[in-house]
Scaffold this motif. Sequence first.
Motif, short mmCIF file in Angstrom:
data_model
loop_
_atom_site.label_atom_id
_atom_site.label_comp_id
_atom_site.label_asym_id
_atom_site.label_seq_id
_atom_site.Cartn_x
_atom_site.Cartn_y
_atom_site.Cartn_z
N ARG A 126 0.86 -1.18 0.00
CA ARG A 126 0.00 0.00 0.00
C ARG A 126 0.89 1.22 0.00
O ARG A 126 1.82 1.31 0.82
N PRO A 127 0.64 2.17 -0.92
CA PRO A 127 1.46 3.38 -0.93
C PRO A 127 1.42 4.04 0.45
O PRO A 127 0.34 4.17 1.04
N ASN A 128 2.57 4.36 0.99
CA ASN A 128 2.62 4.90 2.35
C ASN A 128 3.36 6.22 2.42
O ASN A 128 4.39 6.32 3.08
N PRO A 129 2.87 7.25 1.68
CA PRO A 129 3.56 8.54 1.78
C PRO A 129 3.52 9.06 3.22
O PRO A 129 2.65 8.68 4.01
N LEU A 130 4.50 9.89 3.55
CA LEU A 130 4.52 10.50 4.88
C LEU A 130 3.42 11.56 4.95
O LEU A 130 3.04 12.12 3.91
N PRO A 131 2.91 11.86 6.13
CA PRO A 131 1.85 12.89 6.24
C PRO A 131 2.43 14.29 6.05
O PRO A 131 2.39 15.13 6.95
N LEU A 132 2.97 14.51 4.88
CA LEU A 132 3.64 15.76 4.55
C LEU A 132 3.20 16.17 3.15
O LEU A 132 2.49 15.43 2.48
N SER A 133 3.71 17.30 2.69
CA SER A 133 3.37 17.74 1.33
C SER A 133 4.06 16.84 0.31
O SER A 133 4.99 16.08 0.63
#
Length: 260
Positions: free
Chosen positions: A101-108
């Motif tokens: 599952r794509p797991n980008p950081l909670p950032l821009s």
Amino acid sequence: MTPTPAPGGPVHASSATELSLWYGKFRALDKVSFAINAGEIVSLIGPSGCGKSTLIRCMNRMNDSPTTRTEGRLTVANYDVQSPNTDVLALRRDVGMVFQRPNPLPLSIRENVLFGLKLHARSTPRADQERLMTEAFETVGMWDDVKDKLNDDAESLSLDLRQKLCIARLLPLKPKVLLMDEPCSALDPDGIAAVEELMAELRGHYTQIVVTHNMQQARRVSDRCMFMLMGELVEFTDTDDLFLAPQDERTARYIEGRYG
Ligand SMILES: Nc1ncnc2c1ncn2[C@@H]1O[C@H](COP(=O)(O)OP(=O)(O)OP(=O)(O)O)[C@@H](O)[C@H]1O
Ligand SMILES: [Mg+2]
């Protein structure tokens, strides 16, 4: 810190000699040996529970735990992976991991790609950081999608763009090996095609080791294919040969769909 060099033998992107791994008393990898060449795409197939994720996770020390024990030898990007002297942070810089599952950081969107540089290469001048970020988005073919919204939350992107972002954010660190554990399994057919195209674009520039449940995907994307069963590496050969002329009866049965 420089990688702990693997003594002797040819330099491969990754190689294993009789690598075994136990979770407690359970043996999840059984004397696995292989050599993966730099720049190739290797797919890893086999029924659920055969040890695909375990093997790929070993490659950047994600299985470390007090109850996990390994034997044998594993080198990746010239790191002697299991050596207690190996700098795990440096290993993970050179050996990037992409998850199911794509797991980008909670950032821009921008900060997701700059994050690795801030962690691993703090002294990179700001102008270079911006250039590396732009190049990373261009390499994964999503610059036009994001150039006007770099400050938006990464979560606002579609699933396949989020997965591409997860690949893009590894690139400014110039990794040698990309590990991908079922990177397309959460995506729709268009997203799968986009990520497969990206893998093909990256061929030769990075060594890619890709776990997939989708045998058609293995055939489409990989140069060579590994078939695993119950912790054993049964067969590792050219993808076409593995599917058209498997040497082991167990491989033949699997590709005929006779295992779950
Ligand atoms: N942290 C753990 N502790 C104990 N056993 C584990 C652990 N992780 C995995 N296992 C076991 O090791 C075996 C291999 O698991 P692994 O996740 O590597 O399989 P897999 O081939 O990736 O399966 P799937 O296709 O379902 O993702 C399985 O029997 C699993 O239950
Ligand atoms: Mg798995």
